[in-house]
Motif scaffolding. Structure first.
Motif, PDB file in Angstrom:
ATOM      1  N   ASN A 148     -29.434 -36.127 -11.482  1.00 44.55           N
ATOM      2  CA  ASN A 148     -30.549 -36.563 -11.694  1.00 44.55           C
ATOM      3  C   ASN A 148     -31.399 -36.374 -12.834  1.00 44.55           C
ATOM      4  N   LEU A 149     -30.599 -36.034 -13.647  1.00 45.62           N
ATOM      5  CA  LEU A 149     -31.364 -36.172 -15.384  1.00 45.62           C
ATOM      6  C   LEU A 149     -31.190 -37.456 -16.146  1.00 45.62           C
ATOM      7  N   ARG A 170     -32.131 -39.995 -15.072  1.00 46.85           N
ATOM      8  CA  ARG A 170     -32.866 -41.225 -14.138  1.00 46.85           C
ATOM      9  C   ARG A 170     -34.690 -40.815 -14.924  1.00 46.85           C
ATOM     10  N   ARG A 174     -38.586 -42.749 -13.367  1.00 44.72           N
ATOM     11  CA  ARG A 174     -39.305 -42.318 -12.411  1.00 44.72           C
ATOM     12  C   ARG A 174     -40.331 -40.570 -12.567  1.00 44.72           C
ATOM     13  N   GLU A 175     -41.161 -40.657 -11.657  1.00 45.31           N
ATOM     14  CA  GLU A 175     -41.611 -39.297 -12.040  1.00 45.31           C
ATOM     15  C   GLU A 175     -42.421 -39.507 -13.160  1.00 45.31           C
ATOM     16  N   TYR A 183     -42.115 -35.124 -15.738  1.00 41.63           N
ATOM     17  CA  TYR A 183     -41.118 -35.127 -15.983  1.00 41.63           C
ATOM     18  C   TYR A 183     -41.461 -36.248 -17.454  1.00 41.63           C
ATOM     19  N   ASN A 241     -30.130 -27.671 -18.789  1.00 43.39           N
ATOM     20  CA  ASN A 241     -30.952 -27.920 -17.777  1.00 43.39           C
ATOM     21  C   ASN A 241     -29.621 -28.129 -16.225  1.00 43.39           C
ATOM     22  N   GLY A 263     -30.867 -28.863 -13.575  1.00 39.41           N
ATOM     23  CA  GLY A 263     -31.481 -29.573 -12.445  1.00 39.41           C
ATOM     24  C   GLY A 263     -31.803 -28.834 -11.369  1.00 39.41           C
ATOM     25  N   ALA A 264     -31.984 -29.466  -9.940  1.00 36.75           N
ATOM     26  CA  ALA A 264     -32.366 -29.014  -8.837  1.00 36.75           C
ATOM     27  C   ALA A 264     -30.718 -27.929  -8.393  1.00 36.75           C
ATOM     28  N   HIS A 284     -31.310 -24.362  -8.129  1.00 42.06           N
ATOM     29  CA  HIS A 284     -32.012 -23.378  -6.983  1.00 42.06           C
ATOM     30  C   HIS A 284     -30.610 -23.534  -6.191  1.00 42.06           C
ATOM     31  N   HIS A 323     -36.121 -26.106 -18.214  1.00 42.02           N
ATOM     32  CA  HIS A 323     -36.744 -26.519 -17.196  1.00 42.02           C
ATOM     33  C   HIS A 323     -37.705 -27.922 -18.299  1.00 42.02           C
ATOM     34  N   ILE A 324     -37.534 -28.855 -17.827  1.00 45.85           N
ATOM     35  CA  ILE A 324     -39.143 -30.515 -18.349  1.00 45.85           C
ATOM     36  C   ILE A 324     -40.252 -29.341 -18.206  1.00 45.85           C
ATOM     37  N   SER A 325     -39.722 -29.400 -16.196  1.00 42.42           N
ATOM     38  CA  SER A 325     -41.382 -29.177 -15.539  1.00 42.42           C
ATOM     39  C   SER A 325     -41.286 -27.597 -15.257  1.00 42.42           C
ATOM     40  N   ARG A 376     -38.767 -24.130  -6.147  1.00 45.41           N
ATOM     41  CA  ARG A 376     -37.803 -24.374  -7.386  1.00 45.41           C
ATOM     42  C   ARG A 376     -38.689 -23.413  -8.242  1.00 45.41           C
TER      43      ARG A 376
HETATM   44  O1  CA2 Z   1     -37.901 -29.654 -14.583  1.00 43.70           O
HETATM   45  C1  CA2 Z   1     -36.178 -29.868 -14.516  1.00 43.70           C
HETATM   46  O2  CA2 Z   1     -36.000 -29.910 -15.696  1.00 43.70           O
HETATM   47  C2  CA2 Z   1     -35.602 -29.465 -12.960  1.00 43.70           C
HETATM   48  O3  CA2 Z   1     -34.692 -29.522 -13.869  1.00 43.70           O
HETATM   49  C3  CA2 Z   1     -35.608 -30.798 -13.005  1.00 43.70           C
HETATM   50  C4  CA2 Z   1     -34.777 -31.212 -11.727  1.00 43.70           C
HETATM   51  C5  CA2 Z   1     -35.613 -30.441 -10.684  1.00 43.70           C
HETATM   52  O4  CA2 Z   1     -34.543 -30.365  -9.376  1.00 43.70           O
HETATM   53  C6  CA2 Z   1     -35.986 -28.714 -10.597  1.00 43.70           C
HETATM   54  O5  CA2 Z   1     -36.549 -28.320 -10.152  1.00 43.70           O
HETATM   55  C7  CA2 Z   1     -36.062 -29.463 -12.264  1.00 43.70           C
HETATM   56  C8  CA2 Z   1     -34.790 -32.510 -11.245  1.00 43.70           C
HETATM   57  C9  CA2 Z   1     -34.262 -33.751 -12.175  1.00 43.70           C
HETATM   58  C10 CA2 Z   1     -34.560 -34.874 -11.528  1.00 43.70           C
HETATM   59  O6  CA2 Z   1     -35.255 -35.775 -12.807  1.00 43.70           O
HETATM   60  C11 CA2 Z   1     -35.269 -36.691 -11.538  1.00 43.70           C
HETATM   61  C12 CA2 Z   1     -36.266 -37.522 -13.826  1.00 43.70           C
HETATM   62  C13 CA2 Z   1     -36.533 -38.402 -13.333  1.00 43.70           C
HETATM   63  C14 CA2 Z   1     -36.894 -39.268 -11.944  1.00 43.70           C
HETATM   64  C15 CA2 Z   1     -35.990 -38.640 -10.883  1.00 43.70           C
HETATM   65  C16 CA2 Z   1     -35.745 -37.473 -10.998  1.00 43.70           C
END
Ligand code: CA2
Length: 142
Positions: A11-12, A14, A18-19, A23, A75, A77-78, A81, A101-103, A112
């Protein structure tokens, strides 16, 4: 020439679409430019890879080891976890990896807050946005 891979998981692709409150508004293309500019003129080759598929990421990690890469910024992503397979891949290749992780995963939902992949990495940077990737890259180039 030092080769470093920048691997982004599900999903990265994206990012920026979004969100943005979680992010940010920047895209993966912006990240690639930021990191390429950072190493411009240095004897460093960056390879960028994003996949939404766990097995493809595992295959890429092994390929990086076989190709003599010096390290990985990842990274997951999900998959962070959930994926024992990704953790095993990171632990098995013996390449230094930095998890980014970005967040800040520690100030988000409970699910998470635990990383299965972190123990297979040299370190983790969480919550600093794209700066985390830059810091991880700097560390691998020390
Ligand atoms: O904070 C991060 O970088 C994460 O790895 C991002 C993952 C999340 O599942 C991890 O818990 C933390 C999710 C990436 C999804 O990224 C998106 C970006 C824009 C729109 C939708 C999803």
């Amino acid at each position: 020439m030092k080769k470093i891979a920048i691997i982004n998981g599900p999903n990265l692709d994206r990012l920026g679409r979004r969100e943005p409150e979680v992010y940010g508004r920047q895209t993966l293309a912006d990240l690639e430019k930021l990191l390429r500019d950072r190493v411009a003129g240095a004897a460093v080759e960056l390879q960028f890879f994003q996949s939404n598929h766990e097995g493809e990421i595992i295959d890429r990690i092994a390929a990086c080891a076989d190709a003599g890469f010096a390290g990985l910024v990842i990274n997951p992503g999900a998959l962070t976890h959930t994926s024992v397979a990704l953790r095993d891949a990171l632990a098995g290749v013996g390449l230094p990896a930095v998890e980014v992780h970005i967040s800040n995963i520690y100030r988000r939902e409970e699910f998470r807050r635990h990383s299965l992949t972190a123990p297979a990495c040299a370190g983790v940077i969480s919550g600093l946005g794209f700066h985390g990737y830059a810091a991880a890259l700097d560390f691998l180039l020390l």
